[in-house]
Write a protein that holds these residues in place. Structure first.
Motif, short mmCIF file in Angstrom:
data_model
loop_
_atom_site.label_atom_id
_atom_site.label_comp_id
_atom_site.label_asym_id
_atom_site.label_seq_id
_atom_site.Cartn_x
_atom_site.Cartn_y
_atom_site.Cartn_z
N VAL A 224 32.08 138.81 182.18
CA VAL A 224 33.19 138.09 182.43
C VAL A 224 33.63 137.82 180.93
CG1 VAL A 224 34.33 135.88 183.18
CG2 VAL A 224 32.84 137.17 184.63
N ARG A 225 35.07 137.97 180.89
CA ARG A 225 35.43 137.38 179.33
C ARG A 225 36.33 135.96 179.69
NH1 ARG A 225 38.46 141.74 176.67
NH2 ARG A 225 39.53 141.69 178.86
N ILE A 226 35.93 134.96 178.96
CA ILE A 226 36.64 133.66 179.11
C ILE A 226 37.24 133.69 177.73
CG2 ILE A 226 36.80 131.15 179.41
CD1 ILE A 226 34.13 131.46 180.67
N LYS A 227 38.93 133.75 177.70
CA LYS A 227 39.43 133.88 176.44
C LYS A 227 39.98 132.24 176.43
CE LYS A 227 42.06 135.56 172.87
NZ LYS A 227 42.06 134.28 172.43
N VAL A 228 39.82 131.68 175.06
CA VAL A 228 40.40 130.49 175.07
C VAL A 228 41.34 130.20 173.99
CG1 VAL A 228 39.88 127.72 174.68
CG2 VAL A 228 38.20 129.27 176.03
N ASP A 229 42.56 130.24 174.08
CA ASP A 229 43.62 130.16 173.00
C ASP A 229 43.57 128.99 172.14
OD1 ASP A 229 44.40 132.60 173.64
OD2 ASP A 229 45.61 132.13 174.91
N SER A 230 43.16 127.87 172.77
CA SER A 230 43.25 126.31 172.02
C SER A 230 42.81 125.47 173.03
CB SER A 230 44.73 126.20 171.84
OG SER A 230 45.41 125.62 172.91
N PHE A 231 42.23 124.23 172.36
CA PHE A 231 41.77 123.26 173.16
C PHE A 231 42.57 122.19 173.47
CE2 PHE A 231 38.14 125.51 171.31
CZ PHE A 231 37.43 125.69 172.43
N THR A 232 43.78 122.41 174.35
CA THR A 232 44.37 121.42 174.66
C THR A 232 43.84 120.55 175.85
OG1 THR A 232 45.79 122.83 176.27
CG2 THR A 232 46.59 122.31 174.21
N LYS A 233 44.94 119.39 176.47
CA LYS A 233 44.10 118.56 177.35
C LYS A 233 43.75 119.36 178.86
CE LYS A 233 45.14 114.17 179.85
NZ LYS A 233 45.95 113.31 180.10
N GLY A 234 42.35 119.11 179.21
CA GLY A 234 41.92 119.95 180.32
C GLY A 234 41.23 121.20 180.17
N THR A 235 41.18 121.98 178.78
CA THR A 235 40.74 123.08 178.44
C THR A 235 39.33 123.08 178.84
OG1 THR A 235 42.23 123.49 176.69
CG2 THR A 235 40.42 124.90 176.60
N GLY A 236 38.49 122.21 178.52
CA GLY A 236 37.02 122.09 178.55
C GLY A 236 36.69 122.20 180.12
N GLU A 237 37.42 121.56 180.89
CA GLU A 237 36.99 121.39 182.27
C GLU A 237 37.28 122.90 182.89
OE1 GLU A 237 35.66 120.49 185.81
OE2 GLU A 237 35.35 119.46 183.87
N ARG A 238 38.44 123.52 182.28
CA ARG A 238 38.66 124.77 182.68
C ARG A 238 37.79 125.82 182.56
NH1 ARG A 238 44.28 123.26 181.13
NH2 ARG A 238 45.42 123.39 182.60
N VAL A 239 37.06 125.73 181.25
CA VAL A 239 35.95 126.26 181.02
C VAL A 239 34.65 126.09 181.83
CG1 VAL A 239 34.35 127.18 179.10
CG2 VAL A 239 36.70 126.72 178.60
N ARG A 240 34.51 124.90 182.22
CA ARG A 240 33.46 124.54 183.07
C ARG A 240 33.62 125.17 184.65
NH1 ARG A 240 30.28 120.09 181.78
NH2 ARG A 240 30.31 119.44 183.96
N ARG A 241 34.84 125.12 185.09
CA ARG A 241 35.07 125.77 186.42
C ARG A 241 34.86 127.32 186.27
NH1 ARG A 241 39.69 121.99 186.60
NH2 ARG A 241 41.20 123.73 186.23
N ALA A 242 35.27 127.69 185.04
CA ALA A 242 35.08 129.38 185.10
C ALA A 242 33.61 129.72 185.15
CB ALA A 242 35.71 129.79 183.88
N MET A 243 32.68 128.97 184.36
CA MET A 243 31.13 129.18 184.54
C MET A 243 30.74 128.93 185.72
SD MET A 243 30.46 130.33 181.52
CE MET A 243 28.52 130.45 181.77
N ARG A 244 31.18 127.82 186.73
CA ARG A 244 30.41 127.58 188.04
C ARG A 244 30.77 128.75 188.84
NH1 ARG A 244 32.89 122.29 187.25
NH2 ARG A 244 31.47 120.89 186.30
N SER A 245 32.08 129.45 188.46
CA SER A 245 32.28 130.66 189.63
C SER A 245 31.91 131.86 189.09
CB SER A 245 33.89 130.72 189.37
OG SER A 245 34.37 131.29 188.31
#
Length: 403
Positions: A224-245
């Motif tokens: 899986v590719r997780i592309k992160v363009d910037s670290f705005t509010k909520g980005t970290g939790e989005r990455v955590r949810r992606a990893m859990r899935s």
């Protein structure tokens, strides 16, 4: 610091290794290259004395800047202009003064929502302004504006030579502006010039994109590719949810290319997705040493490759350095930008904001990032994005994904 095996040699890569500072309640924007948000995981380092604070040139105190601005106002002159002159003379590479309007625009961007047309701009060495990115579904995208287009004017004001912050403020309109207001852009693409009228809209940004990589056998673990363009509010939790899935055993390609940073608190949360607690970074503020810790419980087993380039900056470099030093990931690409400084915002008498460098952060192994960047474990020369990604996928496969 606590916990055994806190540091791992930067070049010792092993699969499965256990592996918004808000100052005075204000978000630091860092000229869109990195900010610090309130981080509950930050703490004083009891062994900080062994990590010398990095001396930085051109330090200027906020009191000096405020005094210059206040004196200028008393003399009937521009306080913000006087503040800019003080910061400029100080030699602070990342120091800057923003109007209240500019600062509010960046604060909204870091919150992940703003009123505008969906254009990110950049300035070249000649002072020309180009469209760096167009948000999908935005007024600019619907009007056919593309990345790479030259921006000549905004509402008939020539933008060449202006700071990017001013151009962005013009694109967004008044700080209290509402969706539906009009703005005219003068654009150039190749030899073609035209004027385009757009209506501003309320836009939200989603800096995290998750997609499955093709070319893997359905009967074996995939990637899986997780592309992160910037670290705005909520980005970290989005990455955590992606990893859990992600299915157990699948590899992860964490793509941080072009990530200009954002809220460090979000980068620390993202790091917590891949680490079982422990050190993410140390930082100093005028010599006061502190540390940033990951939360326990992250995925330390999935094969992980981090893809970076010269546009990987600030908070994105902090995350990269943590995963590399902790032996959690193989880093592929080209050397990162090299912004590892801490800025503190101070409001000036006229409502503008001075952002001044007060310290620097280091990776878990004590490496300085500012002005140095982070060298990948596997360097892909040149700016060939597809080639870099292909090499990253090869490395990921070798770590066990899809094999």
């Amino acid at each position: 610091m606590s916990g055994p095996c806190l540091f791992v040699h930067p070049r010792r890569i092993r699969r499965g290794a256990a592996l918004t500072l808000v100052f005075a309640g204000v978000l630091a924007t860092g000229a869109a290259v990195g900010s610090w948000g309130a981080e509950p995981g930050s703490r004083q380092d009891p062994q900080a004395a062994r990590i010398p604070a990095r001396a930085y040139l051109g330090a200027v105190e906020s009191d000096q800047v405020k005094a210059a601005a206040a004196q200028a106002q008393e003399d009937g002159k521009s306080g913000s202009k006087a503040a800019r002159e003080v910061v400029s003379r100080s030699g602070d590479r990342w120091g800057a003064v923003y109007s209240a309007r500019e600062y509010e625009g960046y604060r909204q961007t870091l919150d992940g929502a703003y009123v505008g047309v969906g254009i990110s701009a950049r300035r070249d060495a000649q002072g020309r302004i180009a469209v760096e990115r167009v948000e999908p579904g935005s007024p600019a995208q619907k009007a056919g504006v593309r990345a790479g287009d030259r921006l000549r004017t905004v509402d008939h004001k020539i933008v060449t030579g202006r700071p990017v912050t001013e151009v962005v403020a013009l694109l967004r309109g008044p700080a209290d502006g509402s969706p539906g207001t009009r703005v005219k852009l003068g654009l150039r693409r190749g030899g073609h010039e035209w004027t385009q009228e757009l209506r501003r809209a309320r836009l939200t940004t989603d800096p995290v994109t998750v997609d499955r990589l093709s070319g893997y056998d359905d009967h074996r673990p995939g990637a899986v590719r997780i592309k992160v363009d910037s670290f705005t509010k909520g980005t970290g939790e989005r990455v955590r949810r992606a990893m859990r899935s992600i299915p157990r055993g699948d590899g992860v390609l964490l793509d941080l290319r072009g990530n200009s940073g954002g809220l460090v608190s979000e980068a620390v949360t993202a790091a917590s997705s891949f680490l079982d607690g422990g050190l993410v970074a140390t930082y100093d503020v005028r010599g006061d040493q502190r540390v940033l810790d990951a939360r326990p419980g992250g995925d330390t087993d999935s094969p992980l490759v981090v893809l970076v380039d010269g546009g990987t900056m600030s908070a994105a470099e902090l995350l990269t350095g943590a995963l590399q030093d902790r032996g959690r990931a193989v880093v592929v690409g080209s050397r990162t930008f090299g912004k590892g400084s801490v800025q503190m915002p101070s409001e000036l008498p006229d409502g503008s904001v001075a952002e001044l460098t007060v310290g620097h952060y280091r990776t878990p192994a004590g490496r300085n990032v500012d002005g140095e960047g982070i060298d990948p474990d596997l360097t892909v020369k040149g700016d060939d994005g597809p080639s870099a990604e292909a090499r990253a996928r090869t490395v990921l496969s070798g770590l066990g994904s899809g094999s």
